[in-house]
Design a protein around this motif. Sequence first.
Motif, PDB file in Angstrom:
ATOM      1  N   ILE A 124      22.980 103.269  16.959  1.00  0.00           N
ATOM      2  CA  ILE A 124      24.108 102.620  16.277  1.00  0.00           C
ATOM      3  C   ILE A 124      24.275 103.165  14.862  1.00  0.00           C
ATOM      4  CG2 ILE A 124      24.898 100.409  15.325  1.00  0.00           C
ATOM      5  CD1 ILE A 124      23.575  99.121  17.873  1.00  0.00           C
ATOM      6  N   LYS A 125      23.173 103.362  14.154  1.00  0.00           N
ATOM      7  CA  LYS A 125      23.251 103.921  12.797  1.00  0.00           C
ATOM      8  C   LYS A 125      23.847 105.327  12.810  1.00  0.00           C
ATOM      9  CE  LYS A 125      19.463 101.356  10.606  1.00  0.00           C
ATOM     10  NZ  LYS A 125      18.153 101.466   9.936  1.00  0.00           N
TER      11      LYS A 125
ATOM     12  N   ILE B  73      19.974  96.438  11.781  1.00  0.00           N
ATOM     13  CA  ILE B  73      21.376  96.868  11.702  1.00  0.00           C
ATOM     14  C   ILE B  73      22.097  96.110  10.593  1.00  0.00           C
ATOM     15  CG2 ILE B  73      23.585  96.923  12.926  1.00  0.00           C
ATOM     16  CD1 ILE B  73      21.845  97.138  15.541  1.00  0.00           C
TER      17      ILE B  73
ATOM     18  N   ILE C  18      25.947 106.571  15.021  1.00  0.00           N
ATOM     19  CA  ILE C  18      27.378 106.472  15.327  1.00  0.00           C
ATOM     20  C   ILE C  18      28.162 106.069  14.080  1.00  0.00           C
ATOM     21  CG2 ILE C  18      29.104 105.137  16.618  1.00  0.00           C
ATOM     22  CD1 ILE C  18      27.054 105.029  18.928  1.00  0.00           C
ATOM     23  N   LEU C  19      27.638 105.092  13.315  1.00  0.00           N
ATOM     24  CA  LEU C  19      28.302 104.673  12.075  1.00  0.00           C
ATOM     25  C   LEU C  19      28.359 105.809  11.062  1.00  0.00           C
ATOM     26  CD1 LEU C  19      26.761 101.103  11.719  1.00  0.00           C
ATOM     27  CD2 LEU C  19      29.172 101.620  12.125  1.00  0.00           C
TER      28      LEU C  19
ATOM     29  N   ALA D 219      30.371 101.636  17.999  1.00  0.00           N
ATOM     30  CA  ALA D 219      29.201 100.949  17.435  1.00  0.00           C
ATOM     31  C   ALA D 219      29.258  99.457  17.754  1.00  0.00           C
ATOM     32  CB  ALA D 219      29.141 101.167  15.923  1.00  0.00           C
ATOM     33  N   GLN D 220      30.451  98.855  17.600  1.00  0.00           N
ATOM     34  CA  GLN D 220      30.598  97.434  17.904  1.00  0.00           C
ATOM     35  C   GLN D 220      30.341  97.149  19.381  1.00  0.00           C
ATOM     36  OE1 GLN D 220      34.416  95.940  15.874  1.00  0.00           O
ATOM     37  NE2 GLN D 220      32.995  94.234  15.832  1.00  0.00           N
TER      38      GLN D 220
END
Length: 378
Positions: free
Chosen positions: A139-140, A250, A142-143, A163-164
């Motif tokens: 996720i990190k 996160i 992707i952000l 990410a969401q």
Amino acid sequence: MYKEINDTMQIVWSKKLLTLCQKIYKEVERKTAIKLQEPLLGIFPGNKTLLGSWDPKKRLIKISADLFLHYEKSAVEYVLRHEIAHQFVDEIFKKREKPHGDAFKEACKILEIKPKANLTKEDLTEFASDKDKAIVGKIKKILAKGHCESASEKEAEMFLKKAQELIIKHNLSQRGFENSEHVFITRPVGKFLTKTPGYYWDIFTILRKYYFVKAVRCSVFVKKENAFDLNIGSYQYYFNLFGEPSNLDIAEYIFEALLHQGEYLWNEFKKEKRKHNIPIKGNYSKKAFLEGVYEGYDKKLSEEKETIVKESDERVSSLIRTEDPLLTKAYHKEFPKLSKVSLNYSSMQGYNAGVSKGKQMRISPGVTSKSDRGKLLK
């Protein structure tokens, strides 16, 4: 690479250690009539293997920050009892033997823990939930891609939505299974504050609505730096995040990123106004601008969430809109006495400009404190 521990974490966790230590010593005194002398207490950054240590010469017990970051508080107490058992051997039994000999086993019996020679993270699996590290890293990443300068506005929106989707999918897959795999912990974030700006509440509203965590403002007495008298200081506010370790990782990342990005946007806003000879002081407020920024970003995330809901089937969409009951139950158990706070928002200009910037904002990597110096409590 292990997380750096900021001043807030050091002080809050050190005080928790002190409270735990005093509780254990009173318990030992009631059972044995033996009064242990409190040692120095310290916290060291995460370590691959070491969870705690006892230094008889310095009379110092040190506990790994990794326990606070990823384990239930029961794990902290368990490791602390293990180190107090070593203290017991040195200062009460006063026996020189192998580090985990018969005297140590006797001390462990008094402290009601297993006389294990070397505590490992595997021994504490019942207190931990670190199975989700891979999803946090993903996720990190992707952000970060969404913040890349080469990414177009459309690509940035796509990365934010992705990410969401991952966060929602991960949490929905865990929901409804009330078993030992669910570990809920608290984690202090940010710096100490004498006053809490309204936009801080806006940030924590974002974290609560979209990142499966809860937040509560707490206070702690902080000794004045270099003051000889321990009673000289003041009560300071800080925020505790509450949730599962992977969601806290996160949410903490997002918190630091939003603060950092908000400061950047405010400085850019001031430059733009000065460029056109428009005075800031008396006309525009940083507080109002940042309240607008985070309100704008909230709206952006809300729109993305609604898109995800529409694209999901009816059962999944209803789950997305519902708060996690296990998280809510654990939160109220951890903080049974909560009071409401009245908020004062700025009436000055800058809010609308902030909303506009917030709707376009991308998450950049958070900047955390580099302060890593250990603080000791007697």
